[in-house]
Motif scaffolding. Structure first.
Motif, short mmCIF file in Angstrom:
data_model
loop_
_atom_site.label_atom_id
_atom_site.label_comp_id
_atom_site.label_asym_id
_atom_site.label_seq_id
_atom_site.Cartn_x
_atom_site.Cartn_y
_atom_site.Cartn_z
N GLU A 166 0.84 -1.21 0.00
CA GLU A 166 0.00 0.00 0.00
C GLU A 166 0.88 1.26 0.00
N ALA A 167 1.87 1.27 -0.87
CA ALA A 167 2.91 2.30 -0.84
C ALA A 167 2.40 3.71 -1.13
N THR A 168 1.23 3.83 -1.75
CA THR A 168 0.74 5.17 -2.09
C THR A 168 -0.58 5.53 -1.38
N SER A 169 -1.05 4.67 -0.51
CA SER A 169 -2.38 4.88 0.10
C SER A 169 -2.44 6.11 0.99
N ALA A 170 -1.29 6.53 1.55
CA ALA A 170 -1.29 7.69 2.44
C ALA A 170 -0.99 9.00 1.71
N LEU A 171 -0.95 8.94 0.37
CA LEU A 171 -0.53 10.11 -0.41
C LEU A 171 -1.68 10.70 -1.22
N ASP A 172 -1.57 11.99 -1.53
CA ASP A 172 -2.57 12.63 -2.37
C ASP A 172 -2.39 12.17 -3.82
N PRO A 173 -3.39 12.40 -4.70
CA PRO A 173 -3.33 11.87 -6.07
C PRO A 173 -2.11 12.29 -6.87
N ASN A 174 -1.71 13.57 -6.79
CA ASN A 174 -0.56 14.01 -7.57
C ASN A 174 0.74 13.38 -7.08
N THR A 175 0.87 13.28 -5.77
CA THR A 175 2.07 12.65 -5.20
C THR A 175 2.08 11.16 -5.53
N THR A 176 0.91 10.53 -5.47
CA THR A 176 0.80 9.12 -5.83
C THR A 176 1.31 8.89 -7.25
N LEU A 177 0.90 9.74 -8.18
CA LEU A 177 1.32 9.60 -9.57
C LEU A 177 2.84 9.73 -9.70
N SER A 178 3.43 10.67 -8.97
CA SER A 178 4.89 10.85 -9.06
C SER A 178 5.62 9.63 -8.49
N ILE A 179 5.10 9.03 -7.43
CA ILE A 179 5.72 7.84 -6.85
C ILE A 179 5.58 6.65 -7.79
N LEU A 180 4.42 6.51 -8.41
CA LEU A 180 4.21 5.41 -9.35
C LEU A 180 5.15 5.54 -10.55
N ARG A 181 5.33 6.75 -11.03
CA ARG A 181 6.26 6.96 -12.16
C ARG A 181 7.69 6.65 -11.76
N LEU A 182 8.05 6.97 -10.53
CA LEU A 182 9.38 6.62 -10.04
C LEU A 182 9.55 5.10 -9.98
N LEU A 183 8.53 4.41 -9.47
CA LEU A 183 8.60 2.94 -9.39
C LEU A 183 8.71 2.32 -10.78
N LYS A 184 7.97 2.87 -11.74
CA LYS A 184 8.03 2.35 -13.10
C LYS A 184 9.42 2.59 -13.70
N LYS A 185 10.00 3.75 -13.42
CA LYS A 185 11.35 4.07 -13.90
C LYS A 185 12.36 3.08 -13.31
N ILE A 186 12.24 2.82 -12.02
CA ILE A 186 13.13 1.86 -11.36
C ILE A 186 12.96 0.47 -11.96
N ASN A 187 11.71 0.09 -12.22
CA ASN A 187 11.44 -1.22 -12.82
C ASN A 187 12.11 -1.35 -14.19
N LYS A 188 12.01 -0.32 -14.99
CA LYS A 188 12.55 -0.37 -16.35
C LYS A 188 14.08 -0.31 -16.36
N GLU A 189 14.62 0.60 -15.56
CA GLU A 189 16.06 0.82 -15.61
C GLU A 189 16.85 -0.24 -14.85
N LEU A 190 16.33 -0.71 -13.73
CA LEU A 190 17.05 -1.67 -12.91
C LEU A 190 16.58 -3.11 -13.11
N LYS A 191 15.51 -3.28 -13.90
CA LYS A 191 14.97 -4.61 -14.19
C LYS A 191 14.51 -5.33 -12.92
N ILE A 192 14.02 -4.56 -11.96
CA ILE A 192 13.55 -5.12 -10.70
C ILE A 192 12.10 -5.57 -10.83
N THR A 193 11.81 -6.75 -10.34
CA THR A 193 10.43 -7.24 -10.28
C THR A 193 9.72 -6.52 -9.13
N ILE A 194 8.56 -5.96 -9.41
CA ILE A 194 7.81 -5.23 -8.38
C ILE A 194 6.48 -5.94 -8.13
#
Length: 337
Positions: A166-194
């Motif tokens: 529930e990594a984004t449940s305590a965040l507002d919508p705009n902040t949630t989107l920025s965190i999700l984009r960061l996670l997606k970037k990490i997934n793509k660049e580091l090849k980490i399974t999320i």
């Protein structure tokens, strides 16, 4: 690859026995973002905490990259856990330590040589966009910044798997989107399974490749996110999707409709074609839009529209038949007055 086979977690109290996880089996492919969705009490938090043995499963198997975690003990289990990072809903930062020290703590706990710690923490702070916050304390950060620290800490020991509870449940919508984009970037660049658990379908729609729906400790539906959004099978899944793609038309408007009301769904490239305009031009009918939108899931369009068709019954039937030949789904939901 994460392989979960016949996994169960049973909680026993004086009053009752509760199955938090009930015989769940899942395969999560290396490098994908996998969402686990369910309401509170569905078992999703218990499941994700079993994946790194924060909760010890009652039975079943958990294999990560072929290693059966259920058979590991002591030092071997601790080493395996280093490859499984985890971020939490409420951050769990140490308030008395600076941001630098919070991240360095994870490295020291893993017995990283002192000479390597500064370089690694600096890299992580830059990765999550907090290079200028290294010497401040958690209380001086916003919720989104605190979660970025949590992400940096989870990545400290170069994990192959990142668990997000529930990594984004305590965040507002705009902040949630920025965190999700960061996670997606990490997934793509580091090849980490999320593996990401949530009760919010917008989160799944934004970054997940595949997903599972949980209810009462069981997985009731599983598949590619696009396939589930475009063709949900279970009522609970449909309920979750309706929170993102809603097609409730006010009854006052429906009561004024005299024609046939149809639901039209387009998948993939078809969503960009002028099927409805072609239909209205070819047949002697009138088409009134009631509701509709085109959603983009994994950058693939999914269009769903509600419309009223008015005209001679035979012409309306021909129009519906024509749309059915080109669209993914055409469903008559009201035959009119």
């Amino acid at each position: 690859m994460i392989q979960i086979k016949d996994l169960s977690k049973i909680y026993t109290t004086k009053e009752r026995v509760v199955k938090g996880v009930d015989n769940v089996s899942l395969n999560i492919t290396t490098g994908e973002v996998f969402g686990i969705v369910g309401y509170s009490g569905a078992g999703k938090s218990s499941l994700i905490r079993c994946l790194n043995l924060l909760e010890k499963p009652t039975s079943g198997e958990i294999k990560i990259d072929g290693l059966n975690l259920m058979k590991l003990r002591g030092r071997k289990l601790r080493q395996a856990r280093l490859k499984i990072g985890m971020i939490f809903q409420h951050f769990h930062l140490i308030s008395q330590k600076t941001i630098y020290e919070n991240i360095a703590f994870a490295l020291r706990a893993a017995k990283t040589p002192a000479s390597q710690i500064n370089k690694r923490v600096t890299e992580l702070l830059e990765m999550v966009g907090l290079a200028d916050k290294r010497d401040v304390y958690p209380a001086q950060l916003s919720g989104g910044q605190k979660q970025r620290v949590g992400i940096a800490r989870a990545l400290a020991n170069n994990p192959s798997v990142l668990l997000c509870d529930e990594a984004t449940s305590a965040l507002d919508p705009n902040t949630t989107l920025s965190i999700l984009r960061l996670l997606k970037k990490i997934n793509k660049e580091l090849k980490i399974t999320i593996v990401l658990i949530t009760h919010e379908m917008n989160v799944v729609k934004e970054i997940c490749d595949r997903m599972a729906i949980m209810q009462d400790g069981k997985v009731i539906e599983e598949g590619a996110v696009y396939d589930i959004f475009s063709g949900p099978k279970e009522e609970l899944t449909k309920e979750f999707i309706s929170s993102v793609v809603s097609f409730d038309v006010p009854s006052a408007i429906l009561n004024k409709c005299t024609g046939r009301i149809v639901k039209v769904m387009y998948k993939g490239d078809v969503a960009g074609e002028g099927i409805i305009s072609d239909t209205v031009q070819q047949y002697n009918i009138k088409g009134n839009f009631l509701h509709g939108s085109i959603e983009y899931i994994q950058e693939i369009p999914l269009g769903i529209f509600l419309m009223e068709l008015q005209g001679d019954n035979q012409e309306v039937e021909k129009a519906i038949s024509y749309m059915s030949s080109r669209a993914s789904l055409v469903e008559v939901i009201d035959h009119g007055n």
